[in-house]
Design an enzyme around this catalytic site. Structure first.
Site, PDB file in Angstrom:
ATOM      1  N   ASN A 114      -9.895  -1.582  -7.690  1.00 48.35           N
ATOM      2  CA  ASN A 114      -9.576  -1.267  -6.292  1.00 48.35           C
ATOM      3  C   ASN A 114      -8.722  -0.011  -6.251  1.00 48.35           C
ATOM      4  OD1 ASN A 114      -9.130  -1.722  -3.410  1.00 48.35           O
ATOM      5  ND2 ASN A 114      -7.062  -2.364  -3.958  1.00 48.35           N
ATOM      6  N   HIS A 116      -5.751   1.696  -3.850  1.00 47.55           N
ATOM      7  CA  HIS A 116      -4.802   1.355  -2.786  1.00 47.55           C
ATOM      8  C   HIS A 116      -3.906   2.563  -2.526  1.00 47.55           C
ATOM      9  CE1 HIS A 116      -2.225  -1.080  -0.254  1.00 47.55           C
ATOM     10  NE2 HIS A 116      -1.204  -0.530  -0.877  1.00 47.55           N
ATOM     11  N   ASP A 152      -3.413  -6.706  -4.488  1.00 49.75           N
ATOM     12  CA  ASP A 152      -2.811  -5.426  -4.890  1.00 49.75           C
ATOM     13  C   ASP A 152      -1.834  -5.568  -6.052  1.00 49.75           C
ATOM     14  OD1 ASP A 152      -4.296  -3.993  -3.033  1.00 49.75           O
ATOM     15  OD2 ASP A 152      -2.733  -4.055  -1.498  1.00 49.75           O
TER      16      ASP A 152
HETATM   17  N1  NHR Z   1      -8.507  -9.439  -3.291  1.00 45.56           N
HETATM   18  C1  NHR Z   1      -7.788  -9.851  -4.331  1.00 45.56           C
HETATM   19  N2  NHR Z   1      -7.894 -11.133  -4.698  1.00 45.56           N
HETATM   20  N3  NHR Z   1      -6.958  -9.057  -5.031  1.00 45.56           N
HETATM   21  C2  NHR Z   1      -6.821  -7.764  -4.667  1.00 45.56           C
HETATM   22  O1  NHR Z   1      -6.021  -6.984  -5.367  1.00 45.56           O
HETATM   23  C3  NHR Z   1      -7.530  -7.264  -3.536  1.00 45.56           C
HETATM   24  C4  NHR Z   1      -8.386  -8.153  -2.875  1.00 45.56           C
HETATM   25  C5  NHR Z   1      -9.120  -7.728  -1.756  1.00 45.56           C
HETATM   26  C6  NHR Z   1      -8.980  -6.447  -1.282  1.00 45.56           C
HETATM   27  C7  NHR Z   1      -7.884  -4.233  -1.299  1.00 45.56           C
HETATM   28  C8  NHR Z   1      -6.520  -4.257  -0.616  1.00 45.56           C
HETATM   29  C9  NHR Z   1      -5.868  -2.905  -0.496  1.00 45.56           C
HETATM   30  O2  NHR Z   1      -6.182  -1.973  -1.258  1.00 45.56           O
HETATM   31  C10 NHR Z   1      -8.098  -5.565  -1.922  1.00 45.56           C
HETATM   32  C11 NHR Z   1      -7.392  -5.954  -3.057  1.00 45.56           C
HETATM   33  C12 NHR Z   1      -7.259  -6.071   2.605  1.00 45.56           C
HETATM   34  C13 NHR Z   1      -6.094  -6.791   2.804  1.00 45.56           C
HETATM   35  C14 NHR Z   1      -5.959  -7.723   3.987  1.00 45.56           C
HETATM   36  O3  NHR Z   1      -4.877  -8.202   4.269  1.00 45.56           O
HETATM   37  C15 NHR Z   1      -5.081  -6.663   1.878  1.00 45.56           C
HETATM   38  C16 NHR Z   1      -5.238  -5.836   0.776  1.00 45.56           C
HETATM   39  C17 NHR Z   1      -6.421  -5.127   0.576  1.00 45.56           C
HETATM   40  C18 NHR Z   1      -7.417  -5.238   1.496  1.00 45.56           C
HETATM   41  N4  NHR Z   1      -7.086  -8.022   4.700  1.00 45.56           N
HETATM   42  C19 NHR Z   1      -7.156  -8.941   5.832  1.00 45.56           C
HETATM   43  C20 NHR Z   1      -7.590 -10.346   5.371  1.00 45.56           C
HETATM   44  O4  NHR Z   1      -7.217 -11.297   6.046  1.00 45.56           O
HETATM   45  C21 NHR Z   1      -8.185  -8.536   6.849  1.00 45.56           C
HETATM   46  C22 NHR Z   1      -7.984  -7.166   7.416  1.00 45.56           C
HETATM   47  C23 NHR Z   1      -9.247  -6.638   8.092  1.00 45.56           C
HETATM   48  O5  NHR Z   1     -10.306  -7.287   8.058  1.00 45.56           O
HETATM   49  O6  NHR Z   1      -9.173  -5.530   8.633  1.00 45.56           O
HETATM   50  O7  NHR Z   1      -8.349 -10.457   4.401  1.00 45.56           O
HETATM   51  O8  NHR Z   1      -4.917  -2.750   0.299  1.00 45.56           O
HETATM   52  C1  GAR Z   2      -8.387   4.564   1.631  1.00 47.60           C
HETATM   53  O1  GAR Z   2      -7.185   5.261   1.888  1.00 47.60           O
HETATM   54  C2  GAR Z   2      -8.084   3.365   0.743  1.00 47.60           C
HETATM   55  O2  GAR Z   2      -7.111   3.618  -0.224  1.00 47.60           O
HETATM   56  C3  GAR Z   2      -7.565   2.404   1.755  1.00 47.60           C
HETATM   57  O3  GAR Z   2      -8.364   2.593   2.912  1.00 47.60           O
HETATM   58  C4  GAR Z   2      -8.903   3.906   2.895  1.00 47.60           C
HETATM   59  C5  GAR Z   2     -10.394   3.799   2.892  1.00 47.60           C
HETATM   60  O4  GAR Z   2     -10.962   5.047   3.184  1.00 47.60           O
HETATM   61  N1  GAR Z   2      -7.694   1.072   1.304  1.00 47.60           N
HETATM   62  C6  GAR Z   2      -6.963   0.106   1.810  1.00 47.60           C
HETATM   63  O5  GAR Z   2      -6.043   0.304   2.581  1.00 47.60           O
HETATM   64  C7  GAR Z   2      -7.371  -1.274   1.364  1.00 47.60           C
HETATM   65  N2  GAR Z   2      -6.576  -2.201   2.051  1.00 47.60           N
HETATM   66  P1  GAR Z   2     -12.504   5.313   2.973  1.00 47.60           P
HETATM   67  O6  GAR Z   2     -13.267   4.182   3.648  1.00 47.60           O
HETATM   68  O7  GAR Z   2     -12.741   6.621   3.665  1.00 47.60           O
HETATM   69  O8  GAR Z   2     -12.765   5.381   1.504  1.00 47.60           O
END
Ligand code: NHR
Ligand code: GAR
Length: 226
Positions: A114, A116, A152
């Site tokens: 991933n 972040h 994360d």
């Molecule tokens: N899943 C796991 N188990 N571990 C990680 O490290 C993950 C993951 C899923 C996604 C990306 C992450 C980021 O880069 C990621 C890493 C979404 C949320 C979140 O709270 C948090 C972190 C990340 C992505 N999502 C909400 C939820 O309830 C929904 C938000 C929406 O749909 O817009 O899942 O930051």
């Molecule tokens: C990127 O900045 C990525 O790091 C972030 O969303 C953007 C996606 O942009 N990811 C998260 O915040 C996951 N929670 P993109 O769709 O243009 O690649």
């Protein structure tokens, strides 16, 4: 493992939106800089720009809409079936916005990464740039990590540092961080394809077989594209 011409690494990319990180991967493959075959791009949201980018590049697209499933376990199961149909060796989360269940994560242990937009372990989760600004940080950045069940929280592979400038808002900061993100994913995916980076049985990142205590830094050694 992959060699640039004969044996590209099969990957599947998961997205939720704009797909600019996906585009950087597509462009890098097209330029001959990345020995991978993007077998499919899968989105949990229909109609997003990232799906158009994939179609335009001639890549298979799928939508697995989370709102059509009763719970996270059911969604993740459907997502897993969709992904595994393409038999990827690496699953790449590129702006994928749904937290994944432990069962799903275990299935792809050491085979899912991933990106972040912060210097993890600082500022995991959502609304990252706003929180960085509110905390008054002078430096932020982006991190690529192996995905574990802790959101994360998985072992970090590569970071890039980005200054926070006077007058920044979340949008201007996001744009500056995104420029670095677009350089980072092709680098890490190439390392993975070449067998240079892996997660070992102790959940340590190994680079050229050596466990690394801290993530590598973009630009620090010979990592920068020339
Ligand atoms: N899943 C796991 N188990 N571990 C990680 O490290 C993950 C993951 C899923 C996604 C990306 C992450 C980021 O880069 C990621 C890493 C979404 C949320 C979140 O709270 C948090 C972190 C990340 C992505 N999502 C909400 C939820 O309830 C929904 C938000 C929406 O749909 O817009 O899942 O930051
Ligand atoms: C990127 O900045 C990525 O790091 C972030 O969303 C953007 C996606 O942009 N990811 C998260 O915040 C996951 N929670 P993109 O769709 O243009 O690649």
């Amino acid at each position: 493992m992959a060699d640039a011409v004969n044996n590209p690494l099969p990957i599947v990319v998961l997205i939720s939106g704009r797909g600019s990180n996906l585009q950087s991967i597509i462009d890098s493959v097209a330029a001959g800089d990345l020995p991978v075959e993007i077998r499919a791009v899968i989105s949990n949201r229909p109609g997003v720009q990232g799906l158009q980018r994939a179609s335009q590049a001639g890549i298979f697209t799928r939508v697995v809409d989370h709102s059509h499933y009763p719970d996270r376990a059911a969604f993740d199961k459907a997502l897993q079936v969709a992904i595994d149909a393409y038999q990827p060796e690496l699953v790449v989360l590129a702006g994928f916005m749904r937290i994944l269940t432990p069962a799903f994560v275990h299935h792809y242990q050491g085979r899912m990464i991933n990106i972040h937009p912060s210097l993890l372990p600082e500022f995991p989760g959502l609304n990252t740039h706003q929180r960085v600004l509110e905390a008054g940080r002078a430096v932020t950045g982006a991190t690529i990590h192996f995905v574990t069940e802790e959101m994360d929280g998985g072992p970090a592979i590569l970071q890039a540092r980005v200054p926070v400038l006077a007058g920044d808002d979340a949008e201007s900061l996001a744009a500056r961080v995104l420029e670095q993100e677009h350089r980072m994913y092709p680098v890490v995916i190439r390392w993975y394809a070449e067998g240079r980076v892996r997660l070992d049985t102790e959940r340590q990142v190994r680079f050229d077989d050596v466990p690394i205590k801290r993530p590598r830094q973009l630009d620090s050694e010979a990592d920068a594209p020339c």
